[in-house]
Design a protein around this motif. Structure first.
Motif, PDB file in Angstrom:
ATOM      1  N   ASP A 140       0.798  -1.227   0.000  1.00  0.00           N
ATOM      2  CA  ASP A 140       0.000   0.000   0.000  1.00  0.00           C
ATOM      3  C   ASP A 140       0.832   1.278   0.000  1.00  0.00           C
ATOM      4  N   GLY A 141       2.124   1.159   0.328  1.00  0.00           N
ATOM      5  CA  GLY A 141       2.947   2.352   0.444  1.00  0.00           C
ATOM      6  C   GLY A 141       2.835   2.954   1.840  1.00  0.00           C
ATOM      7  N   MET A 142       3.843   3.782   2.174  1.00  0.00           N
ATOM      8  CA  MET A 142       3.990   4.220   3.576  1.00  0.00           C
ATOM      9  C   MET A 142       2.845   5.090   4.099  1.00  0.00           C
ATOM     10  N   GLU A 143       2.225   5.897   3.242  1.00  0.00           N
ATOM     11  CA  GLU A 143       1.195   6.799   3.772  1.00  0.00           C
ATOM     12  C   GLU A 143      -0.032   6.034   4.244  1.00  0.00           C
ATOM     13  N   ARG A 144      -0.443   5.044   3.449  1.00  0.00           N
ATOM     14  CA  ARG A 144      -1.616   4.256   3.870  1.00  0.00           C
ATOM     15  C   ARG A 144      -1.297   3.403   5.088  1.00  0.00           C
ATOM     16  N   VAL A 145      -0.088   2.906   5.134  1.00  0.00           N
ATOM     17  CA  VAL A 145       0.299   2.110   6.304  1.00  0.00           C
ATOM     18  C   VAL A 145       0.303   3.001   7.551  1.00  0.00           C
ATOM     19  N   ARG A 146       0.817   4.205   7.379  1.00  0.00           N
ATOM     20  CA  ARG A 146       0.851   5.138   8.512  1.00  0.00           C
ATOM     21  C   ARG A 146      -0.568   5.474   8.993  1.00  0.00           C
ATOM     22  N   THR A 147      -1.447   5.736   8.048  1.00  0.00           N
ATOM     23  CA  THR A 147      -2.830   6.055   8.406  1.00  0.00           C
ATOM     24  C   THR A 147      -3.466   4.889   9.168  1.00  0.00           C
ATOM     25  N   ARG A 148      -3.191   3.681   8.699  1.00  0.00           N
ATOM     26  CA  ARG A 148      -3.762   2.501   9.352  1.00  0.00           C
ATOM     27  C   ARG A 148      -3.199   2.325  10.762  1.00  0.00           C
ATOM     28  N   LEU A 149      -1.888   2.512  10.907  1.00  0.00           N
ATOM     29  CA  LEU A 149      -1.291   2.379  12.246  1.00  0.00           C
ATOM     30  C   LEU A 149      -1.864   3.434  13.183  1.00  0.00           C
ATOM     31  N   GLU A 150      -2.100   4.600  12.631  1.00  0.00           N
ATOM     32  CA  GLU A 150      -2.653   5.696  13.429  1.00  0.00           C
ATOM     33  C   GLU A 150      -4.088   5.365  13.863  1.00  0.00           C
ATOM     34  N   ALA A 151      -4.872   4.856  12.916  1.00  0.00           N
ATOM     35  CA  ALA A 151      -6.280   4.562  13.205  1.00  0.00           C
ATOM     36  C   ALA A 151      -6.428   3.351  14.123  1.00  0.00           C
ATOM     37  N   ASP A 152      -5.658   2.302  13.855  1.00  0.00           N
ATOM     38  CA  ASP A 152      -5.817   1.052  14.624  1.00  0.00           C
ATOM     39  C   ASP A 152      -5.046   1.077  15.934  1.00  0.00           C
ATOM     40  N   GLY A 153      -4.031   1.922  16.008  1.00  0.00           N
ATOM     41  CA  GLY A 153      -3.113   1.871  17.152  1.00  0.00           C
ATOM     42  C   GLY A 153      -2.167   0.688  16.978  1.00  0.00           C
ATOM     43  N   THR A 154      -1.037   0.754  17.689  1.00  0.00           N
ATOM     44  CA  THR A 154      -0.093  -0.365  17.576  1.00  0.00           C
ATOM     45  C   THR A 154      -0.509  -1.457  18.572  1.00  0.00           C
ATOM     46  N   PRO A 155      -0.150  -2.698  18.276  1.00  0.00           N
ATOM     47  CA  PRO A 155      -0.566  -3.792  19.171  1.00  0.00           C
ATOM     48  C   PRO A 155       0.193  -3.750  20.493  1.00  0.00           C
ATOM     49  N   GLU A 156      -0.228  -4.590  21.434  1.00  0.00           N
ATOM     50  CA  GLU A 156       0.444  -4.546  22.740  1.00  0.00           C
ATOM     51  C   GLU A 156       1.765  -5.313  22.749  1.00  0.00           C
TER      52      GLU A 156
ATOM     53  N   LEU B 224       7.571   6.191   9.345  1.00  0.00           N
ATOM     54  CA  LEU B 224       7.042   5.066  10.136  1.00  0.00           C
ATOM     55  C   LEU B 224       7.842   4.702  11.389  1.00  0.00           C
ATOM     56  N   SER B 225       9.045   5.240  11.539  1.00  0.00           N
ATOM     57  CA  SER B 225       9.853   4.783  12.673  1.00  0.00           C
ATOM     58  C   SER B 225       9.221   5.153  14.017  1.00  0.00           C
ATOM     59  N   GLY B 226       8.373   6.169  14.013  1.00  0.00           N
ATOM     60  CA  GLY B 226       7.698   6.572  15.249  1.00  0.00           C
ATOM     61  C   GLY B 226       6.762   5.499  15.792  1.00  0.00           C
ATOM     62  N   TYR B 227       6.366   4.577  14.946  1.00  0.00           N
ATOM     63  CA  TYR B 227       5.465   3.498  15.385  1.00  0.00           C
ATOM     64  C   TYR B 227       6.233   2.217  15.699  1.00  0.00           C
TER      65      TYR B 227
END
Ligand SMILES: Cc1cc2nc3c(=O)[nH]c(=O)nc-3n(C[C@H](O)[C@H](O)[C@H](O)COP(=O)(O)O)c2cc1C
Length: 354
Positions: free
Chosen positions: A124-140, A169-172
């Motif tokens: 999907d490329g980095m922007e969509r991945v970033r949006t998804r990580l932002e929306a879903d949150g990172t796992p525990e 993406l490194s922030g996640y």
């Protein structure tokens, strides 16, 4: 008979990529609500203090992770954590969306418990991945981000590709992996050459203000001298670890139809070659090693750990063994540790080295 042993013959009648897509859709649906996620956790998660690994400033609840490529676009990280994996590596993520190679590009070699893929960095490329990580949150559980370049990028553009994905993406990420070992992307230039590696690490070092642990992922097909040369560079740049290994171009010993498809081979036939690279590295460095290639059982995970891997990952073993894979490996690891008198996974790391 387990649930998966009943549905696997049906799933394996589907083209592999379709089955993978359906599996991921089921996982994404399961992670979407709290009760379904909790149900997965109750059924599949196995916890034991002896499994915990402290690494990269994080506590990994167990050493069994999902390898890059399974969740390229960070769609099912929560479900994978609920299935009991100790960490998840997303990616390879490229700067822009990319279709990858023409289908079919993923093949099961059932008789060899293997797969061949030539996906070619579809994603999907980095922007969509970033949006998804932002929306879903990172796992525990800890999350790794595997970064790559566009297929069309030349040597200089590649540096910019890595930099951009790292920056976004490194922030996640609890750790970042530079993937220079994909055997099925076009050879625009020699990605694994010492000069290019130095240039990548220099670029990312300058970008890494927050000190995110940085690893490099290597292939199993290089001669020992090249692996040790790479290790020298990795140590010179103070990288934090090595992921060993990616898929192989070797076809040695295969019997299944489909063995002549081009691409990277993963699964059982990769187990020993990958473990040899883990051992070679561990004999020459104290850097943490993430062992990957043919892990599908407690025994195979334990072998990589004893050869020097602090963590292990798998992809093909998950496809063949289904949702209970992490639970079964972790349960079995506890038995093996007890059998051999180790009080923790960490104590067993490198036990087979001289
Ligand atoms: C379909 C498929 C796609 C993969 N995609 C990636 C990828 O995007 N980046 C990467 O670093 N490794 C990728 N890999 C390699 C895996 O992360 C792993 O290194 C390799 O499959 C060996 O592990 P296994 O024997 O447990 O499958 C992929 C593997 C498969 C089977």
């Amino acid at each position: 008979m387990t649930f998966y042993s009943r549905i696997r013959p049906l799933a394996f009648r589907l083209p592999p990529e379709l089955a993978h897509g359906l599996g991921k859709r089921a996982l994404r649906a399961a992670q979407a609500t709290r009760p379904t996620r909790a149900a997965l956790e109750r059924r599949y998660r196995y916890a034991h203090p002896a499994l915990e690994v402290d690494l990269f400033g994080e506590t990994f609840p167990n050493p069994v992770g999902v390898a890059a490529g399974f969740d390229k676009n960070a769609e099912v990280t929560h479900a994978l954590a609920a299935l009991g994996f100790g960490f998840v590596e997303i990616g390879t993520v490229t700067p822009y969306p990319q279709p990858g190679n023409r289908k079919p590009r993923l093949f099961r070699l059932e008789d060899d418990e293997a797969m061949i893929n030539r996906m070619g960095f579809n994603g999907d490329g980095m922007e969509r991945v970033r949006t998804r990580l932002e929306a879903d949150g990172t796992p525990e559980v800890p999350i790794g981000v595997n970064v790559g370049k566009m297929n069309t990028s030349g040597e200089t553009e590649a540096l910019e590709d890595y930099r951009r994905v790292f920056d976004r993406l490194s922030g996640y990420a609890d750790y970042v992996v530079v993937n220079v070992s994909c055997p099925n992307t076009p050879d625009e230039f020699d990605e694994g050459s010492p000069e290019h590696l130095r240039a990548i690490f220099e670029t990312l070092e300058a970008e890494n203000d927050t000190g995110v642990p940085m690893l490099v992922k290597i292939g199993p097909d290089s001669p020992d001298e090249s692996v040790l040369e790479l290790l020298e560079i990795v140590e010179a740049f103070d990288l934090d670890g090595i992921v060993a290994t990616n898929t192989t171009t070797s076809r040695e010993g295969l019997t299944a139809a489909g063995r002549d498809e081009w691409g990277g081979l993963s699964g059982k036939p990769l187990e020993d070659p990958a473990t040899s690279v883990v051992r070679l590295l561990a004999e020459h460095t104290d850097l943490p090693i993430v062992g990957v290639g043919g892990v599908d059982s407690a025994e195979s995970a334990y072998e990589k750990i004893r050869a020097g891997a602090s963590l292990v990952q798998l992809y093909t073993g998950f496809v063949y063994n289904g949702p209970a894979t992490a639970r079964e490996i972790n349960r079995g690891l506890i038995e093996l540790l007890e059998r051999d008198g180790f009080s923790s996974v960490e104590e067993a790391v490198g036990a087979d080295l001289e």
